[in-house]
Scaffold this motif. Structure first.
Motif, PDB file in Angstrom:
ATOM      1  N   VAL A  46      -4.416  -5.722 -20.583  1.00 10.11           N
ATOM      2  CA  VAL A  46      -5.632  -5.743 -19.764  1.00 10.11           C
ATOM      3  C   VAL A  46      -5.221  -6.217 -18.377  1.00 10.11           C
ATOM      4  N   VAL A  47      -5.511  -5.418 -17.362  1.00 11.96           N
ATOM      5  CA  VAL A  47      -5.025  -5.702 -16.020  1.00 11.96           C
ATOM      6  C   VAL A  47      -6.194  -5.747 -15.046  1.00 11.96           C
ATOM      7  N   PHE A  48      -6.227  -6.807 -14.254  1.00 11.25           N
ATOM      8  CA  PHE A  48      -7.186  -6.912 -13.161  1.00 11.25           C
ATOM      9  C   PHE A  48      -6.438  -6.623 -11.861  1.00 11.25           C
ATOM     10  N   SER A  49      -6.914  -5.593 -11.153  1.00 11.59           N
ATOM     11  CA  SER A  49      -6.291  -5.160  -9.913  1.00 11.59           C
ATOM     12  C   SER A  49      -7.220  -5.474  -8.756  1.00 11.59           C
ATOM     13  N   PHE A  50      -6.682  -6.160  -7.758  1.00 12.75           N
ATOM     14  CA  PHE A  50      -7.473  -6.604  -6.617  1.00 12.75           C
ATOM     15  C   PHE A  50      -7.029  -5.878  -5.351  1.00 12.75           C
ATOM     16  N   GLY A  51      -7.975  -5.188  -4.688  1.00 15.56           N
ATOM     17  CA  GLY A  51      -7.710  -4.639  -3.372  1.00 15.56           C
ATOM     18  C   GLY A  51      -7.400  -3.157  -3.352  1.00 15.56           C
ATOM     19  N   GLY A  52      -7.597  -2.576  -2.166  1.00 13.82           N
ATOM     20  CA  GLY A  52      -7.200  -1.195  -1.926  1.00 13.82           C
ATOM     21  C   GLY A  52      -8.165  -0.138  -2.405  1.00 13.82           C
ATOM     22  N   ILE A  53      -9.448  -0.485  -2.635  1.00 15.11           N
ATOM     23  CA  ILE A  53     -10.398   0.523  -3.115  1.00 15.11           C
ATOM     24  C   ILE A  53     -11.517   0.778  -2.106  1.00 15.11           C
ATOM     25  N   GLY A  54     -11.258   0.459  -0.836  1.00 11.49           N
ATOM     26  CA  GLY A  54     -12.259   0.701   0.203  1.00 11.49           C
ATOM     27  C   GLY A  54     -12.241   2.138   0.692  1.00 11.49           C
ATOM     28  N   ALA A  55     -12.773   2.348   1.906  1.00 12.23           N
ATOM     29  CA  ALA A  55     -12.967   3.704   2.428  1.00 12.23           C
ATOM     30  C   ALA A  55     -11.970   4.081   3.515  1.00 12.23           C
ATOM     31  N   THR A  56     -11.092   3.175   3.930  1.00 13.23           N
ATOM     32  CA  THR A  56     -10.185   3.465   5.030  1.00 13.23           C
ATOM     33  C   THR A  56      -8.899   4.115   4.518  1.00 13.23           C
ATOM     34  N   PRO A  57      -8.146   4.796   5.414  1.00 17.87           N
ATOM     35  CA  PRO A  57      -6.957   5.538   4.963  1.00 17.87           C
ATOM     36  C   PRO A  57      -5.886   4.672   4.298  1.00 17.87           C
ATOM     37  N   ASP A  58      -5.872   3.375   4.582  1.00 24.95           N
ATOM     38  CA  ASP A  58      -4.864   2.516   3.962  1.00 24.95           C
ATOM     39  C   ASP A  58      -5.273   2.024   2.583  1.00 24.95           C
ATOM     40  N   ASP A  60       0.797  -1.223   0.000  1.00 23.61           N
ATOM     41  CA  ASP A  60       0.000   0.000   0.000  1.00 23.61           C
ATOM     42  C   ASP A  60       0.830   1.274   0.000  1.00 23.61           C
ATOM     43  N   ASP A  61       2.147   1.155  -0.040  1.00 20.84           N
ATOM     44  CA  ASP A  61       2.974   2.351  -0.094  1.00 20.84           C
ATOM     45  C   ASP A  61       2.612   3.174  -1.325  1.00 20.84           C
ATOM     46  N   PRO A  62       2.189   4.428  -1.157  1.00 25.02           N
ATOM     47  CA  PRO A  62       1.656   5.181  -2.307  1.00 25.02           C
ATOM     48  C   PRO A  62       2.663   5.442  -3.417  1.00 25.02           C
ATOM     49  N   VAL A  63       3.919   5.672  -3.063  1.00 27.02           N
ATOM     50  CA  VAL A  63       4.925   5.968  -4.086  1.00 27.02           C
ATOM     51  C   VAL A  63       5.204   4.728  -4.938  1.00 27.02           C
ATOM     52  N   ARG A  64       5.428   3.607  -4.277  1.00 31.23           N
ATOM     53  CA  ARG A  64       5.698   2.378  -5.016  1.00 31.23           C
ATOM     54  C   ARG A  64       4.478   1.922  -5.808  1.00 31.23           C
ATOM     55  N   LEU A  65       3.295   2.070  -5.210  1.00 32.13           N
ATOM     56  CA  LEU A  65       2.078   1.653  -5.903  1.00 32.13           C
ATOM     57  C   LEU A  65       1.849   2.508  -7.140  1.00 32.13           C
ATOM     58  N   CYS A  66       2.071   3.810  -7.012  1.00 28.33           N
ATOM     59  CA  CYS A  66       1.928   4.696  -8.170  1.00 28.33           C
ATOM     60  C   CYS A  66       2.898   4.299  -9.285  1.00 28.33           C
ATOM     61  N   GLU A  67       4.139   4.001  -8.940  1.00 24.17           N
ATOM     62  CA  GLU A  67       5.125   3.606  -9.948  1.00 24.17           C
ATOM     63  C   GLU A  67       4.748   2.276 -10.588  1.00 24.17           C
ATOM     64  N   THR A  68       4.263   1.347  -9.774  1.00 25.32           N
ATOM     65  CA  THR A  68       3.823   0.065 -10.330  1.00 25.32           C
ATOM     66  C   THR A  68       2.710   0.277 -11.346  1.00 25.32           C
ATOM     67  N   LEU A  69       1.756   1.122 -11.015  1.00 25.90           N
ATOM     68  CA  LEU A  69       0.636   1.378 -11.922  1.00 25.90           C
ATOM     69  C   LEU A  69       1.081   2.147 -13.166  1.00 25.90           C
ATOM     70  N   ARG A  70       2.041   3.037 -13.038  1.00 26.20           N
ATOM     71  CA  ARG A  70       2.584   3.694 -14.243  1.00 26.20           C
ATOM     72  C   ARG A  70       3.099   2.636 -15.225  1.00 26.20           C
ATOM     73  N   GLN A  71       3.800   1.659 -14.684  1.00 28.46           N
ATOM     74  CA  GLN A  71       4.360   0.607 -15.530  1.00 28.46           C
ATOM     75  C   GLN A  71       3.271  -0.256 -16.159  1.00 28.46           C
ATOM     76  N   THR A  72       2.259  -0.614 -15.380  1.00 27.02           N
ATOM     77  CA  THR A  72       1.221  -1.482 -15.943  1.00 27.02           C
ATOM     78  C   THR A  72       0.341  -0.731 -16.928  1.00 27.02           C
ATOM     79  N   PHE A  73       0.071   0.550 -16.666  1.00 29.45           N
ATOM     80  CA  PHE A  73      -0.678   1.345 -17.653  1.00 29.45           C
ATOM     81  C   PHE A  73       0.107   1.450 -18.961  1.00 29.45           C
TER      82      PHE A  73
END
Length: 249
Positions: free
Chosen positions: A62-74, A44-57
């Motif tokens: 076609v990418v299926f991403s699981f998790g991390g879209i709830g309402a809590t701060p994490d 859930d580290d925002p910097v690493r996650l953002c970089e990972t998504l830059r690469q996959t975009f």
């Protein structure tokens, strides 16, 4: 077209939760004549996650991403996706309508936050509790809960990619050879690779531990005709050598 999987969450990397999505996604794709090209895990580290998504975009897959879209701060996937694309976040009208319909008078700003996506996203219906996932640039973001995520993935595959179902000439076949070492079949494996270059061989040994019988899963994947011919060669050779084998179902 390649399909990828991104499984997100510190709880996966720490071992607090075990991932179930990868094996299930492979099954859902295979049932439609499709296959997974790659998979990645991210915390859930925002910097690493953002970089990972830059690469996959950037992959165009076609990418299926699981998790991390709830309402809590994490839950940082929505913000990371927006940052990776250089987009603003905004409450999606259709998502807002679904969330309000779900909670009625118990609606809160925190609950509405689950409908905040990168601008330009579409929603993915959630038949379990009406809180949608979202999609953008061939990325499909679903919750971490299997009871919600897997039907949503099926909806995407059957709604967006039905034209690809069983479109490729691709099959996998294998058999189990008993009481044998890989080294005993290296010559056969080389022969198969030389004679059937359009197909791919795989060999998966099992160690004889705790009373288990030693075995080797031997198979081919690729165009149906080549796989069928290669498997016939394997069966013929094994039988000629007096080795015990059994087709895998």
């Amino acid at each position: 077209m390649n399909f990828g999987a991104l499984i997100i969450g510190d709880e996966i990397l720490s071992g607090r939760r075990s991932d179930k999505h990868l094996s299930r996604l492979i099954e859902l794709l295979a049932a439609r004549g499709l296959k997974l090209a790659w998979a990645r895990y991210a915390g859930d580290d925002p910097v690493r996650l953002c970089e990972t998504l830059r690469q996959t975009f950037a992959s165009g897959d076609v990418v299926f991403s699981f998790g991390g879209i709830g309402a809590t701060p994490d839950d940082r996937t929505r913000a990371a996706a927006a940052a990776a694309l250089g987009l603003e976040l905004a409450l999606h009208p259709a998502a807002e309508a679904e969330i309000r319909a779900r909670f009625g008078d118990e609606i809160t700003p925190e609950r509405l936050q689950m409908g905040v996506y990168p601008v330009g996203s579409d929603i993915i219906p959630n038949g379990y509790n009406r809180i949608p996932g979202f999609s953008i640039r061939q990325h499909y973001f679903v919750p971490g809960f299997p009871v919600m995520a897997w039907p949503m993935v099926e909806w995407v595959l059957d709604t967006k990619y039905a034209h690809l179902h069983h479109a490729e000439d691709y099959v996998e076949q294998a058999l189990t050879v008993w009481d044998v070492y890989e080294g005993q079949l290296i010559g056969l494996m080389r022969e198969l690779c030389d004679d059937f270059p359009e197909a791919t061989l795989f060999s998966l040994p099992t160690l004889a531990e705790e009373g288990r019988r030693r075995s080797l899963e031997l198979g081919m994947k690729g165009p149906a005709a080549a796989v069928a011919a290669a498997m016939a060669r394997i069966r013929e050779t094994l039988s000629a050598r007096g080795l015990e084998w059994q087709d895998k179902r």
